[in-house]
Design a protein around this motif. Structure first.
Motif, short mmCIF file in Angstrom:
data_model
loop_
_atom_site.label_atom_id
_atom_site.label_comp_id
_atom_site.label_asym_id
_atom_site.label_seq_id
_atom_site.Cartn_x
_atom_site.Cartn_y
_atom_site.Cartn_z
N ALA A 58 0.92 -0.91 0.17
CA ALA A 58 0.32 -0.12 0.40
C ALA A 58 0.73 1.27 0.10
O ALA A 58 1.07 2.50 -0.61
CB ALA A 58 -0.66 -0.28 1.25
N THR A 59 2.05 1.53 0.64
CA THR A 59 2.99 2.68 0.65
C THR A 59 3.60 2.32 -0.45
O THR A 59 3.55 3.83 -1.03
CB THR A 59 3.95 2.24 1.89
N LEU B 246 2.29 1.60 -3.97
CA LEU B 246 1.87 2.24 -4.54
C LEU B 246 0.86 2.97 -4.45
O LEU B 246 0.76 4.75 -5.49
CB LEU B 246 -0.43 1.28 -4.06
N ARG B 247 0.98 3.87 -3.02
CA ARG B 247 0.81 5.41 -2.56
C ARG B 247 1.68 6.46 -3.06
O ARG B 247 1.14 7.72 -3.88
CB ARG B 247 1.04 6.11 -1.05
N ALA B 248 2.57 5.77 -2.68
CA ALA B 248 3.70 6.75 -3.51
C ALA B 248 4.24 6.55 -4.97
O ALA B 248 4.37 7.88 -5.47
CB ALA B 248 5.68 5.62 -2.92
N ASP C 279 1.01 6.65 -6.75
CA ASP C 279 0.15 7.84 -7.27
C ASP C 279 0.33 9.48 -6.79
O ASP C 279 0.61 10.19 -7.84
CB ASP C 279 -0.67 7.44 -6.54
N GLU C 280 1.56 9.78 -5.76
CA GLU C 280 2.25 10.62 -5.42
C GLU C 280 3.10 11.20 -6.62
O GLU C 280 3.05 12.54 -7.25
CB GLU C 280 2.54 10.76 -4.48
N THR D 253 1.65 12.27 -10.14
CA THR D 253 0.71 13.51 -10.05
C THR D 253 1.42 13.88 -9.97
O THR D 253 1.47 15.54 -10.92
CB THR D 253 0.29 13.62 -8.52
#
Length: 293
Positions: A56-57, A59-61, A63-64, A67
């Motif tokens: 999850a960490t 994947l968030r990275a 996505d960030e 962007t």
């Protein structure tokens, strides 16, 4: 790797005009100190993660950074200061070398301690420990007890791995060779045989072997232990002899008992006949001789 590590790769990307806007994540299990994080930021890394990071960490990275990449209007005008980067980079390498050196010192100390324990074990017990390759063409190790039991040199055995067979009694040799070939790999090898030492004396040996397997189950070594069981064999022979003598004694006792029963009947009857009034002097003399016998 092998030409550069992650820090150098990030620096080269940030220096290349057509690549410098690419998102860059440092994901490492080796460089994890605060100064390493600072170096990653200096060379232009967007994110710094230490292994193992949760999915999850990561994947968030992603996505960030995706962007940020879309919003990044233009590449940086100038990259990081090369001298400062080199200083930080060298400092990081020195730290890692010191850590690796300390790990190596510790590993060497543990290895020496392990080797010393094994040496004490192998050199102070009466059994022979041995280690060979599966083909029996290479002797990997033999303990000093081999010289004491076989009366032959360990060095000679290491050079010529099959010389231990030369000492086996001719009546046992074929059986031992067949068992060695057929049963050492499956762990069922357990043989007793005689060896003839250079001084002509004979010793009884019990020899066992155990296969050593790798992670895939392949046998890549054979480990074994051989012990001198001559005293045990002698005791067994003495015990068997004692059992034989005991059986002979029981047989003799039984025969004597039965024979005494017969003699008792004869003795009683002759004693009664001795008092018979109708006996002539010659007959009485004959009866006395029978009784005396």
């Amino acid at each position: 790797m092998p030409n550069m590590d992650g820090f150098r790769l990030c620096l080269e990307i940030r220096k290349a005009e057509h690549l410098r806007t690419l998102p860059f994540i440092v994901y490492t299990s080796t460089y994890d100190s605060p100064s390493d994080r600072k170096l990653a930021k200096t060379v232009g890394a967007d994110l710094y993660l230490v292994k193992p990071a949760p999915a999850a960490t990561i994947l968030r990275a992603l996505d960030e950074l995706a962007t940020k990449a879309r919003d990044r209007a233009a590449p940086p005008v100038s990259g990081p200061d090369e001298v400062d980067v080199v200083k930080q980079y060298n400092a990081a390498l020195v730290r890692k070398l010191e850590d690796k050196n300390q790990d190596l010192v510790q590993a060497n100390a543990e290895l020496r301690a392990s080797e010393e324990r094994f040496r004490q074990l192998a050199e102070n017990i009466h059994e022979v420990f041995w280690l060979t390759d599966p083909t029996k063409d290479q002797m990997l190790y033999v303990s000093p007890a081999y010289e004491r039991i076989w009366g032959r040199s360990c060095d000679e055995l290491m050079k010529h791995p099959r010389t231990w067979l030369d000492a086996i009694h001719p009546d046992d040799l074929n059986r031992v060779e067949a068992a060695m070939t057929e049963r050492q790999r499956d762990g069922t090898y357990d043989e007793q045989y005689r060896i003839v030492r250079p001084d002509g004396t004979t010793r009884w040996i019990r020899d066992r072997a155990f296969p050593v397997r790798d992670e895939s189950g392949h046998v890549y070594r054979i480990a074994g232990v051989a012990e001198d069981v001559t005293s045990r064999k002698q005791l067994e022979a003495q015990f068997l002899q004692a059992q034989k003598m005991e059986a002979i004694g029981q047989l003799s006792s039984g025969v004597a008992h039965d024979f005494n029963n017969l003699l008792t009947v004869i003795q009683v009857r002759v004693s009664m006949l001795e008092h018979e009034e109708t006996l002539t002097p010659d007959m009485k003399e004959a009866v006395d001789e029978v009784l005396q016998a």
